[in-house]
Design a protein around this motif. Structure first.
Motif, PDB file in Angstrom:
ATOM      1  N   PRO A   1      -9.112 -24.617  -8.439  1.00 16.38           N
ATOM      2  CA  PRO A   1      -9.368 -24.122  -9.921  1.00 16.38           C
ATOM      3  C   PRO A   1      -8.690 -22.910 -10.241  1.00 16.38           C
ATOM      4  O   PRO A   1      -8.140 -22.677 -11.485  1.00 16.38           O
ATOM      5  CB  PRO A   1     -11.059 -23.901  -9.735  1.00 16.38           C
ATOM      6  CG  PRO A   1     -11.542 -24.417  -8.540  1.00 16.38           C
ATOM      7  CD  PRO A   1     -10.389 -24.580  -7.518  1.00 16.38           C
ATOM      8  N   VAL A   2      -8.405 -22.236  -9.268  1.00 15.40           N
ATOM      9  CA  VAL A   2      -7.794 -20.836  -9.531  1.00 15.40           C
ATOM     10  C   VAL A   2      -6.406 -21.229  -9.914  1.00 15.40           C
ATOM     11  O   VAL A   2      -5.744 -20.694 -10.858  1.00 15.40           O
ATOM     12  CB  VAL A   2      -7.889 -20.008  -8.374  1.00 15.40           C
ATOM     13  CG1 VAL A   2      -7.088 -18.662  -8.759  1.00 15.40           C
ATOM     14  CG2 VAL A   2      -9.359 -19.438  -8.239  1.00 15.40           C
ATOM     15  N   ARG A   3      -5.752 -22.019  -8.940  1.00 17.45           N
ATOM     16  CA  ARG A   3      -4.362 -22.496  -9.170  1.00 17.45           C
ATOM     17  C   ARG A   3      -4.059 -23.195 -10.699  1.00 17.45           C
ATOM     18  O   ARG A   3      -3.252 -22.709 -11.233  1.00 17.45           O
ATOM     19  CB  ARG A   3      -3.946 -23.550  -8.052  1.00 17.45           C
ATOM     20  CG  ARG A   3      -2.826 -23.144  -7.134  1.00 17.45           C
ATOM     21  CD  ARG A   3      -2.954 -24.462  -6.036  1.00 17.45           C
ATOM     22  NE  ARG A   3      -1.608 -25.104  -6.461  1.00 17.45           N
ATOM     23  CZ  ARG A   3      -0.537 -24.807  -5.986  1.00 17.45           C
ATOM     24  NH1 ARG A   3      -0.321 -24.000  -5.148  1.00 17.45           N
ATOM     25  NH2 ARG A   3       0.421 -25.650  -6.167  1.00 17.45           N
TER      26      ARG A   3
ATOM     27  N   LEU B   1      -7.649 -17.138  -2.486  1.00 16.47           N
ATOM     28  CA  LEU B   1      -7.997 -17.479  -3.841  1.00 16.47           C
ATOM     29  C   LEU B   1      -7.056 -18.238  -4.669  1.00 16.47           C
ATOM     30  O   LEU B   1      -7.372 -18.975  -5.257  1.00 16.47           O
ATOM     31  CB  LEU B   1      -8.261 -15.858  -4.512  1.00 16.47           C
ATOM     32  CG  LEU B   1      -9.738 -16.163  -5.581  1.00 16.47           C
ATOM     33  CD1 LEU B   1     -11.046 -15.896  -4.652  1.00 16.47           C
ATOM     34  CD2 LEU B   1      -9.614 -14.780  -6.244  1.00 16.47           C
ATOM     35  N   PHE B   2      -5.923 -17.690  -4.490  1.00 14.62           N
ATOM     36  CA  PHE B   2      -4.774 -18.462  -5.093  1.00 14.62           C
ATOM     37  C   PHE B   2      -4.568 -19.772  -4.803  1.00 14.62           C
ATOM     38  O   PHE B   2      -4.247 -20.735  -5.430  1.00 14.62           O
ATOM     39  CB  PHE B   2      -3.537 -17.740  -4.901  1.00 14.62           C
ATOM     40  CG  PHE B   2      -3.093 -16.675  -6.009  1.00 14.62           C
ATOM     41  CD1 PHE B   2      -2.519 -16.995  -7.171  1.00 14.62           C
ATOM     42  CD2 PHE B   2      -3.541 -15.250  -5.992  1.00 14.62           C
ATOM     43  CE1 PHE B   2      -2.162 -16.167  -8.129  1.00 14.62           C
ATOM     44  CE2 PHE B   2      -3.261 -14.601  -6.984  1.00 14.62           C
ATOM     45  CZ  PHE B   2      -2.419 -14.987  -8.202  1.00 14.62           C
TER      46      PHE B   2
ATOM     47  N   TRP C   1      -2.391 -20.632 -17.472  1.00 17.51           N
ATOM     48  CA  TRP C   1      -2.039 -19.451 -18.171  1.00 17.51           C
ATOM     49  C   TRP C   1      -0.513 -19.148 -18.324  1.00 17.51           C
ATOM     50  O   TRP C   1       0.004 -18.706 -19.209  1.00 17.51           O
ATOM     51  CB  TRP C   1      -2.606 -18.368 -17.222  1.00 17.51           C
ATOM     52  CG  TRP C   1      -2.024 -17.002 -17.631  1.00 17.51           C
ATOM     53  CD1 TRP C   1      -2.308 -16.138 -18.623  1.00 17.51           C
ATOM     54  CD2 TRP C   1      -1.105 -16.213 -16.934  1.00 17.51           C
ATOM     55  NE1 TRP C   1      -1.771 -14.809 -18.646  1.00 17.51           N
ATOM     56  CE2 TRP C   1      -1.019 -15.068 -17.629  1.00 17.51           C
ATOM     57  CE3 TRP C   1      -0.439 -16.494 -15.503  1.00 17.51           C
ATOM     58  CZ2 TRP C   1       0.025 -13.890 -16.981  1.00 17.51           C
ATOM     59  CZ3 TRP C   1       0.334 -15.572 -15.120  1.00 17.51           C
ATOM     60  CH2 TRP C   1       0.508 -14.294 -15.932  1.00 17.51           C
TER      61      TRP C   1
ATOM     62  N   ARG D   1      -5.829 -22.691 -13.250  1.00 20.03           N
ATOM     63  CA  ARG D   1      -5.908 -21.642 -14.264  1.00 20.03           C
ATOM     64  C   ARG D   1      -4.693 -20.971 -14.585  1.00 20.03           C
ATOM     65  O   ARG D   1      -4.320 -20.562 -15.509  1.00 20.03           O
ATOM     66  CB  ARG D   1      -7.078 -20.797 -13.895  1.00 20.03           C
ATOM     67  CG  ARG D   1      -8.298 -21.252 -14.218  1.00 20.03           C
ATOM     68  CD  ARG D   1      -9.417 -20.237 -14.544  1.00 20.03           C
ATOM     69  NE  ARG D   1     -10.487 -20.608 -15.258  1.00 20.03           N
ATOM     70  CZ  ARG D   1     -11.235 -20.141 -16.133  1.00 20.03           C
ATOM     71  NH1 ARG D   1     -10.971 -18.686 -16.442  1.00 20.03           N
ATOM     72  NH2 ARG D   1     -12.307 -20.748 -16.820  1.00 20.03           N
ATOM     73  N   VAL D   2      -4.005 -20.351 -13.311  1.00 20.64           N
ATOM     74  CA  VAL D   2      -2.831 -19.727 -13.171  1.00 20.64           C
ATOM     75  C   VAL D   2      -1.719 -20.587 -13.851  1.00 20.64           C
ATOM     76  O   VAL D   2      -1.014 -20.102 -14.632  1.00 20.64           O
ATOM     77  CB  VAL D   2      -2.502 -19.335 -11.832  1.00 20.64           C
ATOM     78  CG1 VAL D   2      -1.095 -18.759 -11.782  1.00 20.64           C
ATOM     79  CG2 VAL D   2      -3.571 -18.479 -11.286  1.00 20.64           C
TER      80      VAL D   2
END
Ligand code: HEM
Length: 205
Positions: free
Chosen positions: A195-197, A190-191, A203, A199-200
């Motif tokens: 898109p997840v990367r 997932l990481f 953040w 977002r992280v």
């Protein structure tokens, strides 16, 4: 502490931590503390240690996304130690089937290795790890250029195969263990998703 000292400390922890299971195994073997089925116990221990080290190596990139970039250089030793334990795991398998159980009748080793699905996926995982270990040098990295990264993505395939191997070995009542590794693998995957990367990273900022 300076970055250089931190990295040195982490390197020492990595090497010592990766070798401790081997030392404990050798100790327990020498002092006959491996229980009633010592070879089986060694197979379990080497398999589990290999899996954990491969997962720790895989965790390097996601953890660096979270901001702890210093651990990136540790992926290589962790992966190589993982490979060392896989080699031991396979060697113990060959010795236990070929020598201990069947007194040098090697056809039994082939039968077990090629006709059992858990062994076939294990062998594929091992075969994929060989080129990864062989190209882990800085020289190979330079020579392969962009292809090096592509090739080393195979480590995810190895991790999936290793978890499948674990599932196919476990009894239904013990599925919680491979499920645990499957969930961790899913989180690591997932990481890696862009898109997840992103977002992280957003953040973190
Ligand atoms: C990347 C490669 C591999 C990894 C990460 C791996 C990992 C594991 C793990 C985690 C276990 C279960 C340990 C436990 O239940 O505590 C295991 C068991 C086992 N593995 Fe592997 N393995 C790999 C390749 C292989 C190969 C190539 C073979 C042989 C062909 C093999 C044969 C076995 C055997 C015989 C067991 C124990 C089965 C039993 O007695 O219940 N493994 N392995």
């Amino acid at each position: 502490m300076s970055k250089k000292k931190q990295l040195l400390l982490l390197r020492i922890i990595t090497h010592v931590g990766s070798l401790i299971p081997l030392v404990v195994m050798a100790w327990d073997f020498y002092f006959q503390q491996l229980g009633p089925e010592p070879i089986r116990e060694l197979t379990f221990r080497t398999g589990k240690t290999a899996l954990i080290l491969l997962f720790l190596s895989l965790a390097g990139t996601p953890v660096s996304t979270l901001g702890w970039k210093i651990i990136l250089p540790l992926r290589k030793p962790l992966g190589l130690y993982g490979f060392l334990y896989v080699c031991l795991h396979l060697a113990i398998f060959v010795v236990s089937y070929g020598v201990v159980s069947n007194l040098f009748q090697w056809q039994y080793v082939w039968e077990e290795a090629l006709f059992r699905r858990y062994a076939v996926v294990g062998l594929i995982a091992f075969a994929l790890l060989v080129p990864l270990a062989a190209t882990s040098t800085n020289w190979a990295m330079r020579k392969l250029g962009k292809n090096w990264k592509r090739l080393h993505r195979l480590v995810y395939v190895v991790a999936i195969l290793a978890v499948v191997h674990y599932f196919w070995l476990a009894k239904l009542s013990e599925y919680n263990k491979p499920i645990f590794y499957a969930v961790i693998l899913a989180v690591l995957f997932l990481f890696r998703l862009p898109p997840v990367r992103q977002r992280v990273l957003a953040w973190r900022k």
